[in-house]
Scaffold this motif. Structure first.
Motif, PDB file in Angstrom:
ATOM      1  N   SER A 302      27.510  36.835  61.967  1.00  0.00           N
ATOM      2  CA  SER A 302      28.222  36.057  60.952  1.00  0.00           C
ATOM      3  C   SER A 302      29.459  36.814  60.498  1.00  0.00           C
ATOM      4  CB  SER A 302      27.314  35.785  59.747  1.00  0.00           C
ATOM      5  OG  SER A 302      28.027  35.106  58.725  1.00  0.00           O
ATOM      6  N   LYS A 303      30.536  36.068  60.256  1.00  0.00           N
ATOM      7  CA  LYS A 303      31.762  36.633  59.694  1.00  0.00           C
ATOM      8  C   LYS A 303      32.057  36.005  58.331  1.00  0.00           C
ATOM      9  CE  LYS A 303      33.903  37.873  64.097  1.00  0.00           C
ATOM     10  NZ  LYS A 303      35.112  37.814  64.939  1.00  0.00           N
ATOM     11  N   PHE A 304      31.006  35.600  57.647  1.00  0.00           N
ATOM     12  CA  PHE A 304      31.117  34.923  56.357  1.00  0.00           C
ATOM     13  C   PHE A 304      31.259  35.983  55.262  1.00  0.00           C
ATOM     14  CE2 PHE A 304      29.497  32.551  52.689  1.00  0.00           C
ATOM     15  CZ  PHE A 304      30.120  31.318  52.857  1.00  0.00           C
ATOM     16  N   VAL A 305      32.392  35.973  54.558  1.00  0.00           N
ATOM     17  CA  VAL A 305      32.712  36.988  53.548  1.00  0.00           C
ATOM     18  C   VAL A 305      32.369  36.456  52.157  1.00  0.00           C
ATOM     19  CG1 VAL A 305      34.538  38.418  52.552  1.00  0.00           C
ATOM     20  CG2 VAL A 305      34.561  37.884  54.995  1.00  0.00           C
ATOM     21  N   SER A 306      31.792  37.308  51.332  1.00  0.00           N
ATOM     22  CA  SER A 306      31.458  36.956  49.947  1.00  0.00           C
ATOM     23  C   SER A 306      32.334  37.767  49.000  1.00  0.00           C
ATOM     24  CB  SER A 306      29.984  37.243  49.660  1.00  0.00           C
ATOM     25  OG  SER A 306      29.144  36.471  50.498  1.00  0.00           O
ATOM     26  N   CYS A 307      32.941  37.074  48.032  1.00  0.00           N
ATOM     27  CA  CYS A 307      33.819  37.743  47.071  1.00  0.00           C
ATOM     28  C   CYS A 307      33.246  37.587  45.667  1.00  0.00           C
ATOM     29  CB  CYS A 307      35.221  37.152  47.109  1.00  0.00           C
ATOM     30  SG  CYS A 307      36.113  37.531  48.607  1.00  0.00           S
ATOM     31  N   ALA A 308      32.926  38.716  45.052  1.00  0.00           N
ATOM     32  CA  ALA A 308      32.474  38.706  43.666  1.00  0.00           C
ATOM     33  C   ALA A 308      33.675  38.964  42.759  1.00  0.00           C
ATOM     34  CB  ALA A 308      31.406  39.774  43.450  1.00  0.00           C
ATOM     35  N   VAL A 309      33.789  38.181  41.700  1.00  0.00           N
ATOM     36  CA  VAL A 309      34.839  38.378  40.701  1.00  0.00           C
ATOM     37  C   VAL A 309      34.158  38.767  39.397  1.00  0.00           C
ATOM     38  CG1 VAL A 309      36.744  37.311  39.439  1.00  0.00           C
ATOM     39  CG2 VAL A 309      36.341  36.691  41.820  1.00  0.00           C
ATOM     40  N   ARG A 310      34.447  39.976  38.909  1.00  0.00           N
ATOM     41  CA  ARG A 310      33.802  40.478  37.698  1.00  0.00           C
ATOM     42  C   ARG A 310      34.849  41.155  36.816  1.00  0.00           C
ATOM     43  NH1 ARG A 310      28.592  40.672  40.089  1.00  0.00           N
ATOM     44  NH2 ARG A 310      28.541  41.723  42.113  1.00  0.00           N
ATOM     45  N   PRO A 311      34.606  41.182  35.488  1.00  0.00           N
ATOM     46  CA  PRO A 311      35.451  42.011  34.625  1.00  0.00           C
ATOM     47  C   PRO A 311      35.344  43.473  35.028  1.00  0.00           C
ATOM     48  CG  PRO A 311      34.178  40.437  33.329  1.00  0.00           C
ATOM     49  CD  PRO A 311      33.638  40.381  34.732  1.00  0.00           C
ATOM     50  N   ASP A 312      36.471  44.144  35.108  1.00  0.00           N
ATOM     51  CA  ASP A 312      36.526  45.522  35.573  1.00  0.00           C
ATOM     52  C   ASP A 312      36.847  46.442  34.400  1.00  0.00           C
ATOM     53  OD1 ASP A 312      36.812  47.886  36.897  1.00  0.00           O
ATOM     54  OD2 ASP A 312      38.275  47.156  38.360  1.00  0.00           O
ATOM     55  N   ALA A 313      35.913  47.328  34.074  1.00  0.00           N
ATOM     56  CA  ALA A 313      36.110  48.231  32.942  1.00  0.00           C
ATOM     57  C   ALA A 313      37.308  49.138  33.148  1.00  0.00           C
ATOM     58  CB  ALA A 313      34.845  49.063  32.714  1.00  0.00           C
ATOM     59  N   SER A 314      37.607  49.500  34.388  1.00  0.00           N
ATOM     60  CA  SER A 314      38.741  50.385  34.652  1.00  0.00           C
ATOM     61  C   SER A 314      40.077  49.689  34.451  1.00  0.00           C
ATOM     62  CB  SER A 314      38.657  50.928  36.081  1.00  0.00           C
ATOM     63  OG  SER A 314      38.823  49.890  37.031  1.00  0.00           O
ATOM     64  N   MET A 315      40.067  48.356  34.302  1.00  0.00           N
ATOM     65  CA  MET A 315      41.294  47.590  34.065  1.00  0.00           C
ATOM     66  C   MET A 315      41.237  46.880  32.713  1.00  0.00           C
ATOM     67  SD  MET A 315      42.145  45.985  37.779  1.00  0.00           S
ATOM     68  CE  MET A 315      43.653  45.302  37.087  1.00  0.00           C
ATOM     69  N   ASN A 316      40.574  47.517  31.769  1.00  0.00           N
ATOM     70  CA  ASN A 316      40.472  46.970  30.403  1.00  0.00           C
ATOM     71  C   ASN A 316      39.821  45.592  30.376  1.00  0.00           C
ATOM     72  OD1 ASN A 316      41.804  49.243  29.261  1.00  0.00           O
ATOM     73  ND2 ASN A 316      43.795  48.367  29.861  1.00  0.00           N
ATOM     74  N   GLY A 317      38.861  45.388  31.265  1.00  0.00           N
ATOM     75  CA  GLY A 317      38.104  44.138  31.251  1.00  0.00           C
ATOM     76  C   GLY A 317      38.721  43.005  32.031  1.00  0.00           C
ATOM     77  N   LEU A 318      39.884  43.211  32.670  1.00  0.00           N
ATOM     78  CA  LEU A 318      40.465  42.151  33.489  1.00  0.00           C
ATOM     79  C   LEU A 318      39.609  41.936  34.732  1.00  0.00           C
ATOM     80  CD1 LEU A 318      44.288  42.963  33.356  1.00  0.00           C
ATOM     81  CD2 LEU A 318      43.089  41.089  32.215  1.00  0.00           C
TER      82      LEU A 318
END
Length: 474
Positions: A302-318
């Motif tokens: 499989s070449k099915f990619v999964s992308c998680a989008v989360r708040p990033d503490a290292s970027m002030n929560g962006l």
């Protein structure tokens, strides 16, 4: 030694699956897909020996999509978040950044032909080449079969299985070529859903290319995100049954695209997790669903990619984008029903055997253990934004589908074309993924398919279709 006009091709050596079609017929319609082998079946065809010398391929460095400044709105924050590297990522000389937090920064070396050598993962074809293309012992070829206790005859005890991190990957890089598309997806979640603890999921459409930064590497290119009907409450959004998905796939095929993965939003994970056990199980099911045996070895992958989008503490929560895949070992365990459907908060759990059932012992770091840390199953994928690459869609302004806070209306069609310049070529004025989906749903699928092919080929839209659209927007 065969003239081009006389050449006959087939998908099998005996010529029983002939390939035929008009010069402009899409490859998918004649059975040619990514990884297919073509055979020249003319009787007078010969293979002449040829010595090939592999030369280093110069590749312009790519840069990670960086923060675009504080614009104060959804687009500004989403632009910075959609492609920002996670904590602990590194940018290699070729420009790919390793997503995800945790490991310390490393420097990627280069191999003799100028390709980058990832310190953790080989490309799959390079890995196979070093093993003389033997796939029999790969995790996807294994079957985790339990045994039954009986009072008659001999009992075959299932062999123990060692849990190991996968040394190769099938996709090396995810290129977010349509940045506005990613901005809209993340901006909507960040500004409209996040404060109410709601999540969002979307199917990613694009295509695959050779990644020349790696030895026989593979790059997935993101062009569009389709947001299906979904339950947005809870820790992760769940897609509902979608009767429109078939129509979306037809539009994508006419554009020369396919579903390359999915993107989902979540809150930050505790306990230093990169992926939660629930996420690992769901990704494994999707990779199994989107697997194929078209590789020249017939090995199913499989070449099915999964992308998680989360708040990033290292970027002030962006929010930041974290692309991953999971190993073929966990995909095989899910396929064969070895893992429990109710994992704990931090580990995948091997299910208990039923009465009279013997299940293999799973060895974690040399000891039998039913609780397996998710880190063993994670395959990291680099994420980049090419400096020079023309995206397919020139617009990304049309409202997205299936958003209960912003439903699509016929007035959106008029507003869209009012803001698009008439000096653009006709195909460019229609080059918005979500506009095409709206036309297919509300007007006519055949017209939407014709427009899609015009966008793919960069040619003018037929006058009859333009007249129909102009009547609707007046």
């Amino acid at each position: 030694g065969v003239e081009p006009s006389a050449q006959r091709f087939a998908l099998d050596p005996k010529g029983q699956k002939a390939v035929s079609g008009a010069p402009g017929t899409p490859l998918s319609q004649v059975g040619i897909v990514n990884g297919a082998q073509l055979h020249l079946v003319n009787q007078d065809a010969e293979i002449a020996a040829q010595i090939l010398t592999k030369q280093p391929v110069p590749v312009e460095p790519e840069q990670q999509i960086s923060k675009s400044g504080d614009t104060g709105g959804a687009q500004g924050s989403a632009a910075s978040s959609s492609t920002a590297a996670a904590s602990g990522s590194n940018v290699a000389p070729g420009g790919s950044s390793s997503s995800g937090g945790g490991p310390p920064k490393t420097t990627q070396a280069t191999v003799g032909d100028g390709k980058k050598a990832d310190p953790k993962f080989e490309t799959f074809d390079s890995f196979l080449r070093n093993r003389r293309f033997d796939t029999a012992s790969l995790p996807g070829s294994q079957r985790y079969v339990s045994s039954k206790l009986t009072d008659k005859g001999m009992i075959k005890i299932p062999p123990s299985v060692s849990i190991k991190q996968q040394p190769y990957r099938h996709v090396d890089t995810l290129s977010v070529i349509n940045v506005p598309e990613m901005e809209h997806f993340i901006g909507y979640w960040q500004n409209d859903l996040l404060e109410n603890a709601m999540q969002r999921v979307g199917w990613m459409y694009g295509y695959y290319l050779e990644d020349k930064n790696y030895d026989e590497g593979c790059r997935a290119v993101l062009e569009g995100i389709y947001e299906p009907p979904q339950e947005v409450a809870g820790e992760m959004a769940m897609p509902k049954d979608d009767p429109n998905r078939v129509r979306v796939d037809k539009i994508a095929e006419a554009l020369g695209l396919e579903c390359i993965g999915w993107i989902f939003t979540t809150l930050p994970l505790d306990d230093g997790l990169i992926l939660s056990p629930t996420e690992v199980l769901r990704i494994a099911r999707l990779q199994n669903e989107y697997s194929t045996d078209i590789h020249f070895t017939r090995y199913r992958l499989s070449k099915f990619v999964s992308c998680a989008v989360r708040p990033d503490a290292s970027m002030n929560g962006l929010p930041s984008l974290f692309p991953y895949m999971v190993s073929e070992q966990v995909c095989a365990m899910v396929r064969d029903g070895i893992l429990s459907e109710n994992p704990d908060r931090t580990h995948c759990v091997v299910r208990d055997g039923q009465k009279g059932e013997l299940i293999s012992d799973f060895m974690v770091e040399g000891k039998a253990n039913k609780r397996i840390a998710t880190d063993f199953f994670i395959v990291r994928v680099n994420d980049t934004a090419p400096k020079k690459h023309q995206r397919m869609f020139t617009h990304a302004e049309f409202p997205r589908e299936n958003r209960h806070t912003h439903p699509q209306r016929r007035a959106d069609l008029k507003k869209y074309f009012r803001n698009v310049s008439n000096s653009e070529p006709s195909w460019s004025r229609f080059a918005d993924f979500h506009l095409l989906l709206y036309i297919a749903q509300e007007i006519d699928l055949d017209s939407a398919l014709t427009i899609s092919e015009c966008i793919r080929d960069r040619k003018e839209v037929p006058e009859g279709i333009l007249m129909i659209i102009n009547q609707l927007v007046q």
